[in-house]
Each structure stands twice: as C-alpha cells, then as structure tokens.
Design a protein around this motif. Structure first.
Motif, PDB file in Angstrom:
ATOM      1  N   ILE A   4       0.849  -1.179   0.000  1.00  0.00           N
ATOM      2  CA  ILE A   4       0.000   0.000   0.000  1.00  0.00           C
ATOM      3  C   ILE A   4       0.887   1.232   0.000  1.00  0.00           C
ATOM      4  CG2 ILE A   4      -1.773   1.278   1.264  1.00  0.00           C
ATOM      5  CD1 ILE A   4      -2.337  -1.525   2.671  1.00  0.00           C
ATOM      6  N   LYS A   5       0.682   2.106  -0.965  1.00  0.00           N
ATOM      7  CA  LYS A   5       1.456   3.342  -1.042  1.00  0.00           C
ATOM      8  C   LYS A   5       0.524   4.514  -0.781  1.00  0.00           C
ATOM      9  CE  LYS A   5       4.575   5.989  -3.968  1.00  0.00           C
ATOM     10  NZ  LYS A   5       5.231   6.061  -5.277  1.00  0.00           N
ATOM     11  N   ILE A   6       0.880   5.312   0.206  1.00  0.00           N
ATOM     12  CA  ILE A   6       0.107   6.501   0.548  1.00  0.00           C
ATOM     13  C   ILE A   6       0.977   7.706   0.241  1.00  0.00           C
ATOM     14  CG2 ILE A   6      -0.996   7.789   2.411  1.00  0.00           C
ATOM     15  CD1 ILE A   6      -1.378   5.062   3.855  1.00  0.00           C
ATOM     16  N   GLU A   7       0.480   8.596  -0.592  1.00  0.00           N
ATOM     17  CA  GLU A   7       1.216   9.817  -0.918  1.00  0.00           C
ATOM     18  C   GLU A   7       0.464  11.002  -0.338  1.00  0.00           C
ATOM     19  OE1 GLU A   7       3.263  10.169  -4.803  1.00  0.00           O
ATOM     20  OE2 GLU A   7       2.014   8.448  -5.338  1.00  0.00           O
ATOM     21  N   VAL A   8       1.199  11.841   0.373  1.00  0.00           N
ATOM     22  CA  VAL A   8       0.641  13.051   0.971  1.00  0.00           C
ATOM     23  C   VAL A   8       1.597  14.200   0.698  1.00  0.00           C
ATOM     24  CG1 VAL A   8      -0.607  11.839   2.801  1.00  0.00           C
ATOM     25  CG2 VAL A   8       1.723  12.613   3.208  1.00  0.00           C
ATOM     26  N   THR A   9       1.070  15.404   0.752  1.00  0.00           N
ATOM     27  CA  THR A   9       1.962  16.554   0.623  1.00  0.00           C
ATOM     28  C   THR A   9       2.730  16.736   1.929  1.00  0.00           C
ATOM     29  OG1 THR A   9       0.174  18.040   1.274  1.00  0.00           O
ATOM     30  CG2 THR A   9       0.591  17.787  -1.100  1.00  0.00           C
ATOM     31  N   ARG A  10       3.931  17.228   1.798  1.00  0.00           N
ATOM     32  CA  ARG A  10       4.804  17.453   2.954  1.00  0.00           C
ATOM     33  C   ARG A  10       4.368  18.741   3.643  1.00  0.00           C
ATOM     34  NH1 ARG A  10       9.821  17.244   0.592  1.00  0.00           N
ATOM     35  NH2 ARG A  10       9.790  14.997   0.830  1.00  0.00           N
ATOM     36  N   GLU A  11       3.399  18.600   4.552  1.00  0.00           N
ATOM     37  CA  GLU A  11       2.839  19.768   5.230  1.00  0.00           C
ATOM     38  C   GLU A  11       2.626  19.478   6.714  1.00  0.00           C
ATOM     39  OE1 GLU A  11       0.124  22.298   2.525  1.00  0.00           O
ATOM     40  OE2 GLU A  11      -0.357  20.216   2.051  1.00  0.00           O
ATOM     41  N   GLY A  12       3.637  18.920   7.348  1.00  0.00           N
ATOM     42  CA  GLY A  12       3.578  18.769   8.792  1.00  0.00           C
ATOM     43  C   GLY A  12       2.910  17.522   9.314  1.00  0.00           C
ATOM     44  N   ILE A  13       2.838  16.466   8.517  1.00  0.00           N
ATOM     45  CA  ILE A  13       2.282  15.217   9.016  1.00  0.00           C
ATOM     46  C   ILE A  13       3.213  14.680  10.109  1.00  0.00           C
ATOM     47  CG2 ILE A  13       3.362  13.867   7.169  1.00  0.00           C
ATOM     48  CD1 ILE A  13       0.937  11.989   7.307  1.00  0.00           C
ATOM     49  N   THR A  14       2.631  14.279  11.218  1.00  0.00           N
ATOM     50  CA  THR A  14       3.431  13.851  12.362  1.00  0.00           C
ATOM     51  C   THR A  14       3.728  12.348  12.304  1.00  0.00           C
ATOM     52  OG1 THR A  14       1.527  13.320  13.770  1.00  0.00           O
ATOM     53  CG2 THR A  14       2.327  15.620  13.804  1.00  0.00           C
ATOM     54  N   ARG A  15       4.672  11.955  13.105  1.00  0.00           N
ATOM     55  CA  ARG A  15       5.012  10.533  13.211  1.00  0.00           C
ATOM     56  C   ARG A  15       3.798   9.743  13.711  1.00  0.00           C
ATOM     57  NH1 ARG A  15      10.451   8.124  15.783  1.00  0.00           N
ATOM     58  NH2 ARG A  15       9.920   5.941  15.530  1.00  0.00           N
ATOM     59  N   GLU A  16       3.080  10.318  14.659  1.00  0.00           N
ATOM     60  CA  GLU A  16       1.892   9.656  15.197  1.00  0.00           C
ATOM     61  C   GLU A  16       0.829   9.476  14.114  1.00  0.00           C
ATOM     62  OE1 GLU A  16       3.419  12.340  16.681  1.00  0.00           O
ATOM     63  OE2 GLU A  16       4.332  11.204  18.328  1.00  0.00           O
ATOM     64  N   GLN A  17       0.641  10.488  13.279  1.00  0.00           N
ATOM     65  CA  GLN A  17      -0.335  10.378  12.187  1.00  0.00           C
ATOM     66  C   GLN A  17       0.097   9.309  11.189  1.00  0.00           C
ATOM     67  OE1 GLN A  17      -0.136  14.558  11.168  1.00  0.00           O
ATOM     68  NE2 GLN A  17      -2.270  14.868  11.808  1.00  0.00           N
ATOM     69  N   LYS A  18       1.383   9.256  10.894  1.00  0.00           N
ATOM     70  CA  LYS A  18       1.888   8.219   9.983  1.00  0.00           C
ATOM     71  C   LYS A  18       1.645   6.833  10.568  1.00  0.00           C
ATOM     72  CE  LYS A  18       5.521  11.123   8.079  1.00  0.00           C
ATOM     73  NZ  LYS A  18       6.958  11.294   7.931  1.00  0.00           N
ATOM     74  N   ASN A  19       1.922   6.673  11.854  1.00  0.00           N
ATOM     75  CA  ASN A  19       1.690   5.383  12.501  1.00  0.00           C
ATOM     76  C   ASN A  19       0.220   4.990  12.435  1.00  0.00           C
ATOM     77  OD1 ASN A  19       4.374   4.951  13.173  1.00  0.00           O
ATOM     78  ND2 ASN A  19       4.176   5.874  15.195  1.00  0.00           N
TER      79      ASN A  19
END
Length: 67
Positions: A4-19
């Motif tokens: 699964i590949k998730i692409e997001v813009t680099r706008e402050g996504i946190t480690r917790e959100q990624k997890n």
C-alpha cells in the motif's frame, strides 16, 4: 503480500499520524481481504508541495493564495 502506497503533501504530518495511517491501512487489508498483517507493507511518501499539482497549479501556489 499487499503493498500500500500513501502519498501526501509534505505539510507537517506527524510521526503519530503516519503510525495511525500504517495501522489503519493494515487493519483494512486484514478486515476486508483477510491478509496477514505481517505480510502487508505500507509506504508513506511525502511530496513537496512544489511537486504536487491540482487544477493546473502547484499546491504551493494554491496554499499561498488561500492565506
């Protein structure tokens, strides 16, 4: 073996959100397709807003106009 590949813009996504995205995507594969979570790969790619366009404009320009 799901990938699964998730692409997001680099706008402050946190480690917790990624997890949370990784866990949620994995759980979805387990629930819907009965896949083994140990064999499910999730990759999150952050794309600079200069490199992401929508409606003929870069996200950088769209965000600047919204401010």
């Amino acid at each position: 073996m799901p990938y699964i590949k998730i692409e997001v813009t680099r706008e402050g996504i946190t480690r917790e959100q990624k997890n949370e995205l990784i866990k949620g995507a994995t759980d979805l594969m387990v629930r819907v397709l009965h896949k083994d979570p140990a064999a499910t790969f999730v990759v999150i790619e952050e794309v600079d807003t200069d490199n992401w366009g929508w409606g003929g404009e870069s996200i950088t320009d769209i965000r600047a106009r919204q401010r």
